[in-house]
Design a protein around this motif. Structure first.
Motif, PDB file in Angstrom:
ATOM      1  N   HIS A  54       0.808  -1.208   0.000  1.00 56.64           N
ATOM      2  CA  HIS A  54       0.000   0.000   0.000  1.00 56.64           C
ATOM      3  C   HIS A  54       0.842   1.259   0.000  1.00 56.64           C
ATOM      4  O   HIS A  54       0.472   2.274  -0.615  1.00 56.64           O
ATOM      5  N   ASP A  55       1.969   1.250   0.641  1.00 57.83           N
ATOM      6  CA  ASP A  55       2.812   2.446   0.672  1.00 57.83           C
ATOM      7  C   ASP A  55       3.180   2.898  -0.739  1.00 57.83           C
ATOM      8  O   ASP A  55       3.112   4.093  -1.071  1.00 57.83           O
ATOM      9  N   ARG A  58      -0.104   3.946  -2.832  1.00 60.34           N
ATOM     10  CA  ARG A  58      -0.529   5.306  -2.486  1.00 60.34           C
ATOM     11  C   ARG A  58       0.378   6.333  -3.148  1.00 60.34           C
ATOM     12  O   ARG A  58      -0.089   7.369  -3.659  1.00 60.34           O
ATOM     13  N   GLN A  59       1.676   6.056  -3.179  1.00 58.35           N
ATOM     14  CA  GLN A  59       2.627   6.966  -3.828  1.00 58.35           C
ATOM     15  C   GLN A  59       2.330   7.079  -5.318  1.00 58.35           C
ATOM     16  O   GLN A  59       2.296   8.187  -5.875  1.00 58.35           O
ATOM     17  N   SER A  61      -0.491   6.602  -6.740  1.00 58.33           N
ATOM     18  CA  SER A  61      -1.808   7.209  -6.964  1.00 58.33           C
ATOM     19  C   SER A  61      -1.732   8.734  -7.012  1.00 58.33           C
ATOM     20  O   SER A  61      -2.713   9.384  -7.361  1.00 58.33           O
ATOM     21  N   ARG A  62      -0.602   9.316  -6.658  1.00 54.26           N
ATOM     22  CA  ARG A  62      -0.427  10.757  -6.857  1.00 54.26           C
ATOM     23  C   ARG A  62      -0.251  11.100  -8.335  1.00 54.26           C
ATOM     24  O   ARG A  62      -0.435  12.253  -8.728  1.00 54.26           O
ATOM     25  N   PHE A  90      -5.709  -0.867   2.288  1.00 52.85           N
ATOM     26  CA  PHE A  90      -5.585   0.107   1.209  1.00 52.85           C
ATOM     27  C   PHE A  90      -6.602   1.223   1.401  1.00 52.85           C
ATOM     28  O   PHE A  90      -7.798   0.971   1.527  1.00 52.85           O
ATOM     29  N   GLY A  93      -6.481   6.371  -1.840  1.00 54.98           N
ATOM     30  CA  GLY A  93      -5.515   6.965  -2.750  1.00 54.98           C
ATOM     31  C   GLY A  93      -5.311   8.438  -2.450  1.00 54.98           C
ATOM     32  O   GLY A  93      -5.972   9.021  -1.585  1.00 54.98           O
ATOM     33  N   GLU A  94      -4.368   9.033  -3.158  1.00 62.35           N
ATOM     34  CA  GLU A  94      -4.051  10.450  -2.955  1.00 62.35           C
ATOM     35  C   GLU A  94      -4.801  11.302  -3.982  1.00 62.35           C
ATOM     36  O   GLU A  94      -5.987  11.544  -3.841  1.00 62.35           O
ATOM     37  N   ILE A  98      -7.537   4.526  -5.694  1.00 59.27           N
ATOM     38  CA  ILE A  98      -7.070   3.141  -5.675  1.00 59.27           C
ATOM     39  C   ILE A  98      -8.317   2.275  -5.756  1.00 59.27           C
ATOM     40  O   ILE A  98      -9.185   2.344  -4.887  1.00 59.27           O
TER      41      ILE A  98
END
Length: 376
Positions: A54-55, A58-59, A61-62, A90, A93-94, A98
């Protein structure tokens, strides 16, 4: 790596729009053509693996939306509560969402699963090969047919208003098989149909289909059925027609020059296969396990950034470069699949495979014949 004159090196993309996750190795079915090496073993993904993935997701998803696709084994065999716990690792997202999808044989779907799919939401893709005898290879470990259970699962999805797609393996391609499969998919009401021709891969050592009139006729008929009644999408036709449009608009060379897409598969224990996920769980005598590292030790983004330097991935990129140098269809297939090259030839830097011929070249020949026939 050697490169054709005037060309840039083959390179991997920096991020991935799709990440595959293996929540469980076990599958409750034992399909006769299955390639998975551990489908009779129950090895479940730890929650820490999902946390680690997930880390990076998420990155990424920017920069763009990211789809997390849960792919086994049979993902639902991990159990409802554990699957829910994996999903909960999860967030949304940013800057971009996601989203989640699951590839399932549908035999375990009940009301509780439908409620979970609806609440998250999780898009469902069902593996089923068609009506009647077309689905005969999909049996359980006792050799019993799975069709009725799968159809009940699909009906539950429909009752809950859940959209779904189909992935079908065709073991005997013919015009009638294409007509039956397309009609079956339309009758079930799926959004999209994906078609895989049975192939020699993994622990399935049976020969796949070689190029021939029956394969071309299969694709020709599928194109004709879709054009006559385009109520659902067909994955292979969309890809082929996208390539044709690129050729007609003069953008095929630009398409061919794009970085090779990453499609990381994260196995139950956190090992990562950055491309050609069908290699997960397998090893090469020269390269050892087809992995670039483990997300429990190194972030997924870091593993992807360094993947091109791993020997077996470098050989895969050599194979793609070789395809680019000799194949007129490179802008279409982008070098094929490393798994097909390895299981057919024993190496990763080969060029044309049976998969190329049947699922790319014969496909293109089929839709061109359909176009010529429709025009005449």
């Amino acid at each position: 790596m050697e490169h054709p004159a005037g060309s840039d090196p083959v390179r991997l993309a920096e991020t991935a729009p799709t990440v595959l996750m293996q929540p469980m190795t076990l599958c409750n079915l034992d399909c006769r053509y299955c390639y998975l090496p551990e489908r009779a073993l129950a090895k479940r993904m730890r929650l820490e693996v999902a946390d680690a993935v997930h880390d990076t997701v998420r990155q990424w998803s920017r920069r763009h939306p990211v789809a997390v696709v849960w792919h086994g084994g049979e993902p639902l065999a991990t159990g409802l509560s554990h699957f829910r716990a994996l999903l909960e690792r999860f967030g949304p997202g940013e800057d971009h969402p996601i989203v989640h999808a699951v590839q399932t044989n549908a035999t375990l779907i009940d009301q509780a699963w439908c409620e979970l799919f609806a609440s998250r939401p999780v898009y469902v893709s069902v593996s089923i090969d068609g009506p009647g005898p077309a689905n005969a290879a999909r049996v359980d470990h006792a050799g019993r047919a799975s069709t009725d259970k799968a159809l009940r699962g699909i009906e539950r999805l429909r009752q809950h208003g859940l959209r779904f797609s189909l992935i079908s393996v065709v073991t005997d391609p013919s015009p009638q098989a294409a007509a039956d499969l397309y009609g079956f998919a339309c009758e079930l009401g799926c959004d999209l149909l994906g078609v895989n021709l049975a192939e020699r891969k993994g622990v399935n050592e049976a020969s796949g289909h070689e190029t021939g009139p029956s394969v071309i006729a299969f694709w020709q008929e599928l194109a004709a059925r879709w054009q006559a009644d385009p109520r659902i999408r067909v994955r292979e036709l969309e890809d082929a027609y996208s390539y044709v449009r690129a050729e007609l608009t003069g953008t095929a060379a630009r398409r061919a020059a794009l970085p090779i897409p990453l499609l990381p598969m994260v196995t139950f224990d956190g090992e990562v296969v950055p491309v050609s996920p069908d290699l997960a769980g397998f090893s090469s005598p020269r390269h050892g396990p087809f992995t670039v590292g483990n997300v429990l030790h190194t972030p997924l983004a870091g593993l992807m950034a360094e993947a091109g330097g791993v020997p077996w991935v470098a050989e895969t990129l050599d194979g793609i470069a070789n395809c680019r140098a000799v194949c007129e269809y490179f802008a279409y297939c982008r070098g094929g699949q490393a798994s097909n090259k390895y299981f057919e030839t024993g190496c990763l830097d080969a060029t044309e495979t049976a998969y190329c011929r049947t699922s790319r070249i014969n496909l293109m020949e089929g839709i061109l014949r359909h176009a010529e026939h429709a025009h005449s």
